[in-house]
Design an enzyme around this catalytic site. Structure first.
Site, PDB file in Angstrom:
ATOM      1  N   SER A  25       0.784  -1.137  -0.002  1.00  0.00           N
ATOM      2  CA  SER A  25       0.154   0.018  -0.014  1.00  0.00           C
ATOM      3  C   SER A  25       0.735   1.088   0.056  1.00  0.00           C
ATOM      4  O   SER A  25       0.407   2.414  -0.016  1.00  0.00           O
ATOM      5  CB  SER A  25      -0.969   0.048   1.362  1.00  0.00           C
ATOM      6  OG  SER A  25      -0.017  -0.069   2.560  1.00  0.00           O
TER       7      SER A  25
ATOM      8  N   ASN B 243      -1.938  -2.577  13.201  1.00  0.00           N
ATOM      9  CA  ASN B 243      -3.454  -2.234  13.223  1.00  0.00           C
ATOM     10  C   ASN B 243      -3.995  -0.848  14.133  1.00  0.00           C
ATOM     11  O   ASN B 243      -4.783  -0.017  13.592  1.00  0.00           O
ATOM     12  CB  ASN B 243      -4.044  -3.398  13.959  1.00  0.00           C
ATOM     13  CG  ASN B 243      -3.810  -4.594  13.098  1.00  0.00           C
ATOM     14  OD1 ASN B 243      -3.469  -4.615  12.121  1.00  0.00           O
ATOM     15  ND2 ASN B 243      -4.454  -5.882  13.631  1.00  0.00           N
TER      16      ASN B 243
ATOM     17  N   THR C   5     -40.302  26.732  -8.259  1.00  0.00           N
ATOM     18  CA  THR C   5     -40.558  25.482  -7.689  1.00  0.00           C
ATOM     19  C   THR C   5     -40.653  24.513  -8.981  1.00  0.00           C
ATOM     20  O   THR C   5     -41.437  25.150  -9.956  1.00  0.00           O
ATOM     21  CB  THR C   5     -41.863  25.289  -6.734  1.00  0.00           C
ATOM     22  OG1 THR C   5     -43.047  25.771  -7.617  1.00  0.00           O
ATOM     23  CG2 THR C   5     -41.693  26.242  -5.338  1.00  0.00           C
ATOM     24  N   HIS C   6     -40.326  23.324  -9.036  1.00  0.00           N
ATOM     25  CA  HIS C   6     -40.361  22.429 -10.237  1.00  0.00           C
ATOM     26  C   HIS C   6     -39.797  23.085 -11.473  1.00  0.00           C
ATOM     27  O   HIS C   6     -40.170  22.882 -12.406  1.00  0.00           O
ATOM     28  CB  HIS C   6     -42.045  22.025 -10.441  1.00  0.00           C
ATOM     29  CG  HIS C   6     -42.692  21.528  -9.339  1.00  0.00           C
ATOM     30  ND1 HIS C   6     -42.727  20.304  -8.959  1.00  0.00           N
ATOM     31  CD2 HIS C   6     -43.474  22.215  -8.309  1.00  0.00           C
ATOM     32  CE1 HIS C   6     -43.578  20.086  -7.822  1.00  0.00           C
ATOM     33  NE2 HIS C   6     -44.153  21.341  -7.549  1.00  0.00           N
TER      34      HIS C   6
ATOM     35  N   SER D 271     -15.214  26.640 -26.767  1.00  0.00           N
ATOM     36  CA  SER D 271     -15.488  25.377 -27.621  1.00  0.00           C
ATOM     37  C   SER D 271     -14.251  25.316 -28.524  1.00  0.00           C
ATOM     38  O   SER D 271     -13.937  26.099 -29.190  1.00  0.00           O
ATOM     39  CB  SER D 271     -16.740  25.474 -28.335  1.00  0.00           C
ATOM     40  OG  SER D 271     -16.871  24.463 -29.231  1.00  0.00           O
TER      41      SER D 271
ATOM     42  N   LYS E  59     -19.098  30.148 -27.985  1.00  0.00           N
ATOM     43  CA  LYS E  59     -19.307  29.617 -26.818  1.00  0.00           C
ATOM     44  C   LYS E  59     -18.424  29.917 -25.558  1.00  0.00           C
ATOM     45  O   LYS E  59     -17.199  30.309 -25.782  1.00  0.00           O
ATOM     46  CB  LYS E  59     -19.216  28.107 -26.900  1.00  0.00           C
ATOM     47  CG  LYS E  59     -20.058  27.216 -27.727  1.00  0.00           C
ATOM     48  CD  LYS E  59     -21.528  27.548 -27.411  1.00  0.00           C
ATOM     49  CE  LYS E  59     -21.910  26.661 -25.979  1.00  0.00           C
ATOM     50  NZ  LYS E  59     -21.731  25.414 -26.217  1.00  0.00           N
TER      51      LYS E  59
ATOM     52  N   ASN F 260     -18.437  28.579 -22.020  1.00  0.00           N
ATOM     53  CA  ASN F 260     -19.222  27.506 -21.165  1.00  0.00           C
ATOM     54  C   ASN F 260     -18.742  27.461 -19.708  1.00  0.00           C
ATOM     55  O   ASN F 260     -17.563  27.788 -19.312  1.00  0.00           O
ATOM     56  CB  ASN F 260     -18.758  26.128 -21.736  1.00  0.00           C
ATOM     57  CG  ASN F 260     -19.193  25.944 -23.182  1.00  0.00           C
ATOM     58  OD1 ASN F 260     -20.339  26.244 -23.606  1.00  0.00           O
ATOM     59  ND2 ASN F 260     -18.227  25.269 -24.066  1.00  0.00           N
TER      60      ASN F 260
ATOM     61  N   GLU G 255     -20.040  22.884 -13.969  1.00  0.00           N
ATOM     62  CA  GLU G 255     -20.458  21.776 -14.497  1.00  0.00           C
ATOM     63  C   GLU G 255     -19.454  20.612 -13.690  1.00  0.00           C
ATOM     64  O   GLU G 255     -19.938  19.489 -13.354  1.00  0.00           O
ATOM     65  CB  GLU G 255     -20.211  21.488 -15.968  1.00  0.00           C
ATOM     66  CG  GLU G 255     -21.418  22.228 -16.732  1.00  0.00           C
ATOM     67  CD  GLU G 255     -21.325  22.477 -18.280  1.00  0.00           C
ATOM     68  OE1 GLU G 255     -22.234  23.123 -18.658  1.00  0.00           O
ATOM     69  OE2 GLU G 255     -20.380  21.934 -18.696  1.00  0.00           O
TER      70      GLU G 255
ATOM     71  N   TYR H  69      -9.530  -6.388  12.854  1.00  0.00           N
ATOM     72  CA  TYR H  69      -9.000  -5.820  11.831  1.00  0.00           C
ATOM     73  C   TYR H  69      -9.014  -6.839  10.688  1.00  0.00           C
ATOM     74  O   TYR H  69      -8.726  -8.117  11.113  1.00  0.00           O
ATOM     75  CB  TYR H  69      -7.589  -5.451  11.941  1.00  0.00           C
ATOM     76  CG  TYR H  69      -6.965  -4.765  10.555  1.00  0.00           C
ATOM     77  CD1 TYR H  69      -6.959  -3.583  10.384  1.00  0.00           C
ATOM     78  CD2 TYR H  69      -6.067  -5.633   9.893  1.00  0.00           C
ATOM     79  CE1 TYR H  69      -6.464  -2.954   9.024  1.00  0.00           C
ATOM     80  CE2 TYR H  69      -5.639  -5.040   8.601  1.00  0.00           C
ATOM     81  CZ  TYR H  69      -5.749  -3.649   8.454  1.00  0.00           C
ATOM     82  OH  TYR H  69      -5.208  -3.085   7.156  1.00  0.00           O
TER      83      TYR H  69
ATOM     84  N   GLN I 241      -7.643  -2.078   3.967  1.00  0.00           N
ATOM     85  CA  GLN I 241      -6.738  -1.207   3.612  1.00  0.00           C
ATOM     86  C   GLN I 241      -7.101  -0.386   2.258  1.00  0.00           C
ATOM     87  O   GLN I 241      -6.747   0.706   2.232  1.00  0.00           O
ATOM     88  CB  GLN I 241      -5.464  -2.092   2.857  1.00  0.00           C
ATOM     89  CG  GLN I 241      -4.507  -1.597   2.212  1.00  0.00           C
ATOM     90  CD  GLN I 241      -3.429  -2.496   1.898  1.00  0.00           C
ATOM     91  OE1 GLN I 241      -2.694  -3.249   2.780  1.00  0.00           O
ATOM     92  NE2 GLN I 241      -3.062  -2.787   0.684  1.00  0.00           N
TER      93      GLN I 241
ATOM     94  N   LYS J 188      -8.038   3.839   2.687  1.00  0.00           N
ATOM     95  CA  LYS J 188      -7.273   5.419   2.580  1.00  0.00           C
ATOM     96  C   LYS J 188      -7.666   5.993   1.164  1.00  0.00           C
ATOM     97  O   LYS J 188      -7.584   7.271   1.152  1.00  0.00           O
ATOM     98  CB  LYS J 188      -5.594   4.984   2.795  1.00  0.00           C
ATOM     99  CG  LYS J 188      -5.450   4.800   4.289  1.00  0.00           C
ATOM    100  CD  LYS J 188      -4.181   4.250   4.608  1.00  0.00           C
ATOM    101  CE  LYS J 188      -4.281   2.631   4.420  1.00  0.00           C
ATOM    102  NZ  LYS J 188      -5.002   2.023   5.224  1.00  0.00           N
TER     103      LYS J 188
END
Length: 461
Positions: free
Chosen positions: A22, A109, A154-155, A276, A282, A284, A289, A316, A321, A324
């Site tokens: 690891s 451990n 709303t919606h 773009s 564009k 963006n 996003e 353990y 392992q 992490k």
């Protein structure tokens, strides 16, 4: 030879060596690992488990290794498996046989459980600082836009007029709760598992409280099995991070909508937009996003560790392992998103006229018209039906409620009078909502003051 190799007659297969190791990722814990070992060595000397001069040699050796790692002078070995064994191997090579005494009364451990708690404690503090900066920026924006009128939704349909300050304050409340969750997570993780050993403690007279105090913990774990096998604290952080990312994602989704040609409520700064490769016109909102997308990544980290821990017997298991990489990824993702969202918000341009124009369309004052009738004594359900008929009529005519004449209103109900036009004015609709939690500038200004006070209290914890 492995530090644990006395029991074995043959070496580990090369494939297993690579699969098992690891160090590629847990080397990130080198500072926490060494600081924990220094505290452990000092305690061993103070209680007489090892000689004081041996403890001093261990501490000096560990401090030198820490400095060399920070200077980029150390190359970790895959064969030494993990950061704990790499440090111990380096220490023994440098100071001789006394280095082998460092691990007295300790297991990997409880050592890794300690390292991860130390690491997360620091990263929670760093994450909190970033959230605080974000909240302060949002509070500043809210203060500037107490009278920036906009439609509430709303919606995703226009509902009622509010202000940008009121809208931003909703996110401030979310982020303040996120700070509270991070505080709670930090408080619960801040106990030291060192002294739990492999799973049943140790026969050495360790002073667990001394080590815990030196490392800034509030206390020690009270059960050795729990001390080595618990990852609740990591899961709690991942859950808190996921909720925080969800709030960031919702905010960024609205920035994406607001910056579109259909809304034009805001203009993103060039520094936080991209273009773009084929469409030259564009601009963006890629940063917003990407934050939205990275939210799913943090969710995945939480689900991965929940799945790893599901059904594991005490204590353990090597499965753990896998904790992490999920924690590291979530920490990195969360902090990078917080780092970029704050200046993106600070530098965006608010198009006040477009927001105000949006608030005037879509019959956002229809509820106020119904309230007007109710205040005149018309039962609200009846008022609701009458206004619905008025909205239908206006929709067919392509006009707004304020464009009907008083005589037209009075053909529907004699209750209508000249004061109705003031009642359905967009600014009046907002200013009149002075109830606690409402959008009136006066109410929001008080909410800003209260939120600043809450922020200060959270910083004290």
């Amino acid at each position: 030879m492995k530090l644990w190799g006395g029991r074995f007659e043959k070496t580990t297969d090369a494939l297993v060596e690579d699969f098992h190791s690891s160090i590629r990722f847990d080397q990130r814990l080198y500072r926490q690992d060494i600081l924990g070992s220094i505290a452990h060595a000092r305690m061993l000397g103070s209680v007489g488990v090892i000689a004081e001069d041996e403890a001093s040699d261990l501490i000096a050796g560990l401090q030198a290794i820490l400095e060399d790692i920070q200077a980029g002078k150390v190359e970790f070995e895959i064969g030494a498996e993990d950061i704990h064994m790499n440090v111990e191997k380096l220490l023994t090579e440098r100071i001789g046989p006394v280095g082998k005494k460092l691990h007295t009364g300790r297991s990997r451990n409880d050592q890794v459980a300690l390292d991860l708690r130390l690491y997360l404690r620091e990263e929670i503090d760093q994450s909190k600082a970033l959230v605080v900066k974000l909240v302060q920026t949002l509070l500043d924006l809210a203060q500037k836009h107490l009278e920036t009128w906009m439609p509430g939704y709303t919606h995703l349909q226009k509902a009622q007029p509010i202000t940008l300050a009121h809208h931003l304050m909703a996110y401030i409340q979310m982020f303040l709760r996120d700070l509270g969750r991070l505080n709670d997570t930090r408080k619960r993780l801040n106990v030291s598992p060192l002294g739990s050993g492999a799973m049943a403690g140790t026969t050495f007279p360790l002073n667990r409280e001394k080590v815990a105090s030196e490392l800034g913990f509030d206390g020690v774990t009270l059960n050795s099995l729990d001390g080595v096998s618990d990852r609740d604290f990591a899961l709690e952080f991942l859950a808190s991070a996921s909720i925080l990312m969800m709030h960031l994602s919702r905010l960024c989704e609205e920035l994406v909508l607001w910056s579109s040609g259909e809304f034009q409520f805001i203009a993103m700064d060039d520094g936080y937009s991209t273009g773009s490769s084929i469409m030259p016109q564009k601009k963006n909102p890629d940063v917003a996003e990407l934050v939205r997308g990275k939210t799913g990544r943090v969710y995945g980290d939480l689900m991965a560790l929940l799945t790893v821990m599901k059904g594991l017997p005490l204590a353990y298991n090597k499965d753990m392992q896998e904790d992490k990489e999920q924690v590291f990824d979530a920490v990195d993702t969360l902090q990078k998103c917080l780092l970029v969202v704050e200046p993106m918000l600070r530098t965006m341009q608010v198009q006040r006229e477009a927001m105000a124009g949006g608030a005037k369309g879509g019959f956002t004052n229809a509820t106020d018209l119904a309230d007007y009738l109710a205040k005149k004594g018309v039962p609200f359900r009846e008022a609701h039906e009458l206004v619905g008929r008025i909205v239908l009529h206006c929709t067919k005519q392509g006009i707004g409620l304020e464009e009907l004449t008083l005589s037209e209103y009075q053909t529907i109900s004699p209750v209508f009078a000249n004061d109705l036009f003031e009642a359905i004015g967009i600014e009046h609709c907002v200013r009149a909502r002075k109830i606690i939690g409402g959008p009136s500038p006066e109410t929001v200004a008080e909410a800003i003051r209260q939120s600043q006070a809450v922020l200060l209290k959270l910083l004290e914890k």
